[in-house]
Design a protein around this motif. Sequence first.
Motif, short mmCIF file in Angstrom:
data_model
loop_
_atom_site.label_atom_id
_atom_site.label_comp_id
_atom_site.label_asym_id
_atom_site.label_seq_id
_atom_site.Cartn_x
_atom_site.Cartn_y
_atom_site.Cartn_z
N THR A 1 35.33 -3.53 83.45
CA THR A 1 34.77 -3.07 82.17
C THR A 1 34.41 -1.59 82.22
O THR A 1 33.50 -1.21 82.97
CB THR A 1 33.48 -3.88 81.83
OG1 THR A 1 33.69 -5.23 82.21
CG2 THR A 1 33.12 -3.78 80.38
N LYS B 1 30.79 -0.45 82.23
CA LYS B 1 29.89 -0.73 83.36
C LYS B 1 30.13 0.21 84.55
O LYS B 1 29.24 0.43 85.36
CB LYS B 1 30.08 -2.18 83.83
CG LYS B 1 29.56 -3.21 82.85
CD LYS B 1 29.75 -4.62 83.39
CE LYS B 1 29.29 -5.65 82.36
NZ LYS B 1 29.63 -7.03 82.76
N ALA C 1 32.07 -13.27 89.67
CA ALA C 1 32.69 -13.80 88.44
C ALA C 1 33.42 -15.09 88.82
O ALA C 1 34.60 -15.29 88.52
CB ALA C 1 33.65 -12.77 87.85
N LYS D 1 25.61 -12.64 85.95
CA LYS D 1 25.37 -13.56 87.08
C LYS D 1 25.17 -12.76 88.37
O LYS D 1 24.37 -13.12 89.21
CB LYS D 1 26.57 -14.50 87.26
CG LYS D 1 26.76 -15.47 86.13
CD LYS D 1 27.82 -16.51 86.47
CE LYS D 1 29.22 -16.05 86.13
NZ LYS D 1 29.45 -15.87 84.70
N GLU E 1 37.78 -1.70 89.57
CA GLU E 1 38.36 -2.77 90.39
C GLU E 1 39.41 -2.25 91.39
O GLU E 1 39.58 -2.82 92.47
CB GLU E 1 38.99 -3.79 89.45
CG GLU E 1 39.27 -5.09 90.11
CD GLU E 1 39.65 -6.16 89.09
OE1 GLU E 1 38.76 -6.90 88.69
OE2 GLU E 1 40.83 -6.22 88.71
N PHE F 1 42.08 -17.34 88.47
CA PHE F 1 42.65 -16.10 87.95
C PHE F 1 42.43 -14.96 88.96
O PHE F 1 43.35 -14.20 89.27
CB PHE F 1 41.96 -15.80 86.61
CG PHE F 1 42.36 -14.51 85.99
CD1 PHE F 1 43.62 -14.35 85.44
CD2 PHE F 1 41.47 -13.44 85.94
CE1 PHE F 1 43.99 -13.16 84.84
CE2 PHE F 1 41.83 -12.24 85.36
CZ PHE F 1 43.10 -12.10 84.81
P1 TMP Z 1 31.50 -12.99 82.42
O1 TMP Z 1 31.55 -14.09 83.41
O2 TMP Z 1 30.19 -12.88 81.75
O3 TMP Z 1 32.70 -12.98 81.49
O4 TMP Z 1 31.58 -11.61 83.24
C1 TMP Z 1 32.60 -11.37 84.11
C2 TMP Z 1 32.51 -9.94 84.61
O5 TMP Z 1 33.47 -9.78 85.65
C3 TMP Z 1 32.85 -8.90 83.55
O6 TMP Z 1 32.02 -7.75 83.71
C4 TMP Z 1 34.30 -8.53 83.85
C5 TMP Z 1 34.39 -8.77 85.34
N1 TMP Z 1 35.70 -9.18 85.81
C6 TMP Z 1 36.36 -8.35 86.70
O7 TMP Z 1 35.85 -7.30 87.07
N2 TMP Z 1 37.60 -8.73 87.15
C7 TMP Z 1 38.19 -9.89 86.74
O8 TMP Z 1 39.31 -10.18 87.17
C8 TMP Z 1 37.48 -10.74 85.82
C9 TMP Z 1 38.10 -12.02 85.36
C10 TMP Z 1 36.24 -10.35 85.39
#
Ligand code: TMP
Length: 406
Positions: A339, A342, A372, A317, A357, A378
């Motif tokens: 991740t 990434k 996200a 997104k 992060e 969360f």
């Molecule tokens: P998604 O919406 O396709 O699951 O992707 C969410 C992305 O955001 C994924 O790369 C993981 C990242 N993310 C964070 O970096 N921190 C967070 O707290 C959360 C929930 C997701």
Amino acid sequence: MYRYRESCRACGSKELVPVLNLGVQPLANEFVLPSEPHSGYAPLEVMFCPRCTLGQLSVVVDPAILYSEYRYVTSQSEMMFRHFEKITADIQRESGKDSSLVEIGSNDGTFLVYALHHGFGPVCGVDPAANLAQLALQYGINTVVRQFGTPAAALVAEFMPKVDVVLARHVFCHIDDWRGIICGLDVLSHKDTLVCIEVPDTEKMLANVEFDTIYHEHLSYLTVRSVIELLNGTNWHVHKVLRYSIHGGALMIMLRRNEWKERDSSVDAFEIGTLVTEEKWKAMALTAVVARYSLQKMVADLHAEGKTICGYGASAKSTVWVNACGFRKDDIAFITDTTPQKIGRFTPGTKIPIVDEAELLVRKPDYAVMFAWNYFQFIMQKNKAFLDGGGKFIVPVPTAKIVEHA
Ligand code: TMP
Ligand code: ZN
């Protein structure tokens, strides 16, 4: 790199209507290293089928490019495990416990590990991404590394001849050849096999203006009616439909073979009508322009005040937002993500780096755009230290809004 698709994937109609155009975009999950080339750009346009109400992209990007080194890994969040609990209960209500299970698009095996510990077995995955199959193997899950269809089903059948449950979570929208999937299901099924297809709820997606979930991997925006059309003349029918609230809304469409006579009343409403129309798609496309404009303007205004801005969550997104808004590194300095696959890479189509992060509390930007946003609660709870330190989130949907407190 891509080809145009001329007819409807579900009903075959050639009378498709263009309803939403996001221009030419890079591949949303192609996070390359600074030293690597990327595959290029492809049109991102949705066509609507008035006959069966399916929405589908005008082009199909070569799956070998999209999925060979796939970096999307199933979320291991608490929210995701709560969802697993729910779908496991719903499936077992239909199939009973101790059912054998094949998951199409099994990713890194996260769901299958959960399923093994919650009354399913044996289990097996099917997924074209070799890197993810390797990960799954480390968790003890076998994966047939192929796109699902008759050849993949034949490979599964070598060690699981007939399967009680076939699950496809958010994968139907990724696959071009739906007839191939149906043929594969014929190979693996016995008369009581249950097929569970989880897909985003297009009605909710349109209502919530989630245009950022439209990218090249998401070839289709399904409706129950389009699945009913698809199954016409096959061995299958829609047996039951459940709605879930996760990620802005999802549908679980359960199929049974035609030998199975009882049909759940939940299907009736969908057969009568659908709220997914050409007009709804076109209205969403217009609102999406306003949403993009509102984020662009907010970012520009904050920069003019000397504020620093990053992104939070390098989701696919985020790629859509960044490229649709034309953001560069000067606009969004970096995007944080959890991740490992990434981190150290760039947001596709830009030189915006993805960082760990933890950098949020080191670099202390004034604002973080929550890409996200589907994990809003969360993320707000998890980032109290950032918020307490004066940091603010910008939530881009439905129009850009600043959020300061959990
Ligand atoms: P998604 O919406 O396709 O699951 O992707 C969410 C992305 O955001 C994924 O790369 C993981 C990242 N993310 C964070 O970096 N921190 C967070 O707290 C959360 C929930 C997701
Ligand atoms: Zn159609």
